[in-house]
Design an enzyme around this catalytic site. Structure first.
Site, PDB file in Angstrom:
ATOM      1  N   CYS A  24       6.225  30.724  38.717  1.00  0.00           N
ATOM      2  CA  CYS A  24       7.055  30.495  37.530  1.00  0.00           C
ATOM      3  C   CYS A  24       7.894  31.740  37.270  1.00  0.00           C
ATOM      4  O   CYS A  24       7.730  32.775  37.925  1.00  0.00           O
ATOM      5  CB  CYS A  24       6.194  30.169  36.304  1.00  0.00           C
ATOM      6  SG  CYS A  24       5.076  31.506  35.852  1.00  0.00           S
ATOM      7  N   ASP A 454      49.684  40.548  41.395  1.00  0.00           N
ATOM      8  CA  ASP A 454      50.517  41.304  42.322  1.00  0.00           C
ATOM      9  C   ASP A 454      51.529  40.335  42.938  1.00  0.00           C
ATOM     10  O   ASP A 454      51.187  39.193  43.255  1.00  0.00           O
ATOM     11  CB  ASP A 454      49.641  41.929  43.407  1.00  0.00           C
ATOM     12  CG  ASP A 454      50.472  42.583  44.490  1.00  0.00           C
ATOM     13  OD1 ASP A 454      51.256  43.487  44.156  1.00  0.00           O
ATOM     14  OD2 ASP A 454      50.337  42.176  45.654  1.00  0.00           O
TER      15      ASP A 454
END
Length: 764
Positions: A24, A454
């Site tokens: 778990c 860019d």
């Protein structure tokens, strides 16, 4: 600052450990806590992937890390280095298959034995004389063997003075079974003729309590929880399927060219035996065995599995090709440049796996909660038992409420909330050519409000191309190209290559040029088919060669310059005959991509080192306002632009592809690198868009946000479920049987909710 530097120096090595025995999320939290207590160690343990990513210093060895994990009650090992193809066959899949098969076997046996116990307990008409003893016979294997993993984990935790979710399950199931044993052997519940009524709520009457056993609770809760674990195991296997499918796409064998007395001979060998420098043959329809460079042949290469793009890419001598892509056309001879774990495919897989092994910030909150949750629940269960007894209720009623608290509280769904969504989301991204480097990126995509683009190579193709050719009234286009094409073909300048390529596409024979001269950035000259020709700047032609520019073409040239394009003049035999307009063309998909970014609430900003006119021209074509154009920026100053926007309060994403973009990508709150760009830019980014198509940027942000939404939805369900159910169980409004089913269902819900991400579709 000194402390930060020291920490960085301490964590100078990294190792990935395979962890065994976790059942778990609190197991992962315990291991992580123990590892992080070691000097100079920073560890992240992922329950879903069963791996620990550990950064450590020189004073700690991997053996020390393994010993610490083992001392915590779990197993650990360092996977041996493998070639990419071997890693394909051992990506943990066999272990996950075995885990799923084991849980399926336990589920099948438990379900078959539990069903008659459940029916007899819930339907009094089915209760015959001594039915309770048959129930004990059927339920005991379920409680002992079916729930064995939980009992084993609880015992291990007890030895280390710790408690996990498995402790809750083991105590709850064990208590229900032991109570039933005591009732059968020491009260009249074991007598012939006993009948037990079924109630959804715990009964407070002593009469009902005297005839109540909890074998159906012990068996059914075990079966429900085993079912939940089985579905968890299947989810781990399924959620990693995208990554395994990506790796499995590689070729298994290859036809290598070996020298022989009669010449090169094809020898077919496994891909794992391929070496850098080997030449191999790729026939139409075959997969390219590894990354390489084409030496002979020309073909279209289908790279859709790698980039998500359906349009094949032309490849010829000198062009790079990527392993696992498909040769869709002619025969190719390729020289291997990268093999095994160095290939682009293996690097993609490594990026995806690193992302899956990390933790999002929201998961760290869940880990902190689960670490203290179990002791609180055990205390709450004991408090519930005492409160019921103090208020005069029967021991059976008090016991029922206490067991219900233990069972309903088990927050397995909490541990699955983030890992399963992250596994599925990053795996789906890999299929679409979107690589998410780490889970922390998910939070970043939610906050971003500005995206800096860019220009060259991102919004535009990054390659010069001929946009138009204007000729004088006395000349024709084909004649102009027949002169300009061969002359420019002798030059290596990007503009010259564009004109030569355009001429070749128009059917011009690029003949040999005599007396070729390159005039240092002004132009070129030479003799083409007996004509003294020159191609270059207009000012150079007028000053150096005393030629006049045709008036009718000057307007065309000025209009091109105003649009940010470059006019190149063509002259021969003493007269200027044409002007060729060249530009870095905008990608066909850029305008759509920017529109989609706006729909996501982002403000696009165009950033470039080009002049303002060229930048505004490109911005106008793709829908970016002039006020959001930042031009004439030196490469070194791009990062300063990002910093300035951040200082103004913007949360900035940056998209780039070049070396000069790397610093800005790293500075941005979210960096997106075009996969067609440089390795430096890709390394500095948070997301990699393999295809080079700008439309992948909004797709990547959408996928990351969808994954984050899924994680938050999972966590909300897990938290809300426990918060709402615990009080109901404590006040006796929840039967332990119903509590077990509801708890198992919460895990199944979280898993199925995460798997919905497999249906994510890009807009393109």
């Amino acid at each position: 600052m000194a402390t930060q530097v020291d920490n960085v120096q301490q964590h100078d090595q990294e190792v990935e450990l395979a962890i065994g025995g976790m059942t778990c999320a609190s197991c992962a939290a315990r291991i992580e806590k123990k590892l992080n207590k070691m000097p100079g160690v920073s560890a992240t343990v992922n329950y879903a992937t069963e791996k620990a990513k550990v950064h450590y210093g020189s004073e700690v060895a991997p053996a020390d890390l393994i010993a610490t994990v083992q001392a915590t009650g779990y197993t650990a090992s360092v996977p041996a280095p493998q070639r990419a193809q071997e890693a394909v066959e051992d990506t943990g899949q066999s272990a996950k298959d075995q885990e799923a098969d084991t849980w399926r076997q336990r589920l099948t046996v438990s379900a078959v034995l539990t069903l008659p116990v459940l029916l007899m307990s819930m339907i009094p008409a089915l209760q015959f004389d001594n039915w309770q003893w048959l129930s004990l016979t059927l339920a005991s294997p379920v409680v002992v063997w079916g729930a064995l993993p939980f009992h084993r984990a609880a015992w291990t935790n007890l030895r280390h003075r710790a408690a996990t979710m498995d402790t809750l399950i083991s105590v709850g199931v064990g208590a229900a079974w032991l109570w039933s044993l005591w009732a059968l052997f020491f009260t009249h519940a074991g007598m012939t003729g006993m009948r037990m009524p079924f109630d959804l709520l715990p009964s407070r009457s002593d009469a009902a309590a005297e005839s109540h056993i909890y074998l159906e609770v012990a068996a059914a809760v075990t079966t429900f929880i085993v079912a939940g674990r089985y579905f968890e195991a299947r989810a781990k296997r399924t959620s990693g399927a995208a990554l395994r499918a990506l790796l499995d796409m590689g070729a298994k064998d290859v036809a290598v060219l070996r020298d022989s007395p009669s010449g090169p001979t094809e020898v077919r060998i496994p891909v794992s035996q391929l070496s850098v420098g080997d030449r191999f043959v790729v026939r139409p329809g075959e997969k390219i065995a590894t990354d390489g460079q084409v030496e002979f042949g020309r073909s279209a290469v289908d790279a859709s599995m790698l980039t998500g793009e359906s349009v094949p890419v032309e490849a010829g001598p000198g062009d790079p090709v990527v392993g696992a892509t498909v040769n869709a056309g002619g025969r190719l001879v390729v020289r291997a440049t990268r093999i095994g774990s160095d290939t682009q495919l293996a690097q993609m897989a490594r990026l995806v796996e690193d992302a899956q092994n990390g933790k999002a910030e929201v998961q760290r909150l869940a880990d902190r909660v689960s670490a203290v949750f179990v002791p609180i629940v055990i205390g709450l269960s004991l408090l519930t038992l005492a409160a019921w007894l103090v208020t005069g209720s029967s021991v059976t009623a008090a016991f029922t409420a206490a067991v219900a608290v233990l069972i309903i509280a088990c927050p397995c769904a909490l541990g699955l909330a983030t890992p399963t969504a992250l596994l599925v989301g990053t795996g789906r991204g890999a299929q679409l050519g979107i690589l998410i480097k780490g889970p922390q990126i998910l939070e970043s995509t939610r906050r971003v409000d500005t995206i800096v683009l860019d220009k060259t190579g991102t919004v535009t193709t990054g390659h010069m191309a001929v946009a138009d050719v204007h000729v004088t009234a006395t000349e024709d286009l084909q004649t102009v190209l027949a002169i300009a094409g061969p002359l420019e073909h002798a030059s290596e300048h990007p503009i010259a290559r564009a004109i030569a390529a355009h001429s070749k596409d128009a059917g011009v024979d690029l003949v040999q040029v005599e007396d070729f001269t390159n005039h240092g950035g002004h132009g070129v000259s030479g003799s083409v088919n007996g004509h003294a020709a020159m191609v270059g700047r207009g000012s150079w032609l007028t000053k150096e060669w005393s030629l006049s520019l045709p008036v009718d073409l000057q307007g065309q040239a000025e209009a091109a310059e105003n649009e940010g394009r470059t006019p190149v003049w063509v002259a021969w035999d003493g007269a200027v005959r044409a002007v060729v307009v060249v530009s870095d063309t905008v990608k066909e998909t850029s305008a759509q991509a920017i529109a989609e970014l706006r729909e996501l609430g982002l403000r696009p900003v165009l950033l470039t080192g080009d002049n303002s006119r060229a930048a505004r021209s490109v911005a106008g074509q793709v829908g970016i306002a002039d006020v959001d154009v930042i031009a004439e920026v030196l490469p070194a100053d791009k990062v300063e632009v990002v910093k300035r926007l951040q200082a103004e309060g913007a949360v900035v994403a940056m998209v780039g592809d070049g070396v000069n973009d790397a610093a800005a990508l790293a500075q941005a709150d979210l960096g997106l690198a075009m996969g067609t760009g440089t390795d430096v830019a890709i390394e500095a980014s948070d997301l990699t868009l393999v295809s080079g198509d700008l439309r992948a940027a909004p797709d990547a942000i959408r996928l990351a946000r969808a994954t984050l939404r899924t994680i938050k939805g999972n966590l909300f369900w897990a938290f809300a479920y426990n918060v709402a159910a615990l009080p109901l169980a404590a006040v006796g409004l929840l039967n332990p049987l119903i509590a077990g089913a509801a708890m198992a269902f919460s895990s199944v819900f979280v898993v199925s909710n995460s798997l919905r991400l497999r249906r994510f579709r890009p807009t393109r």
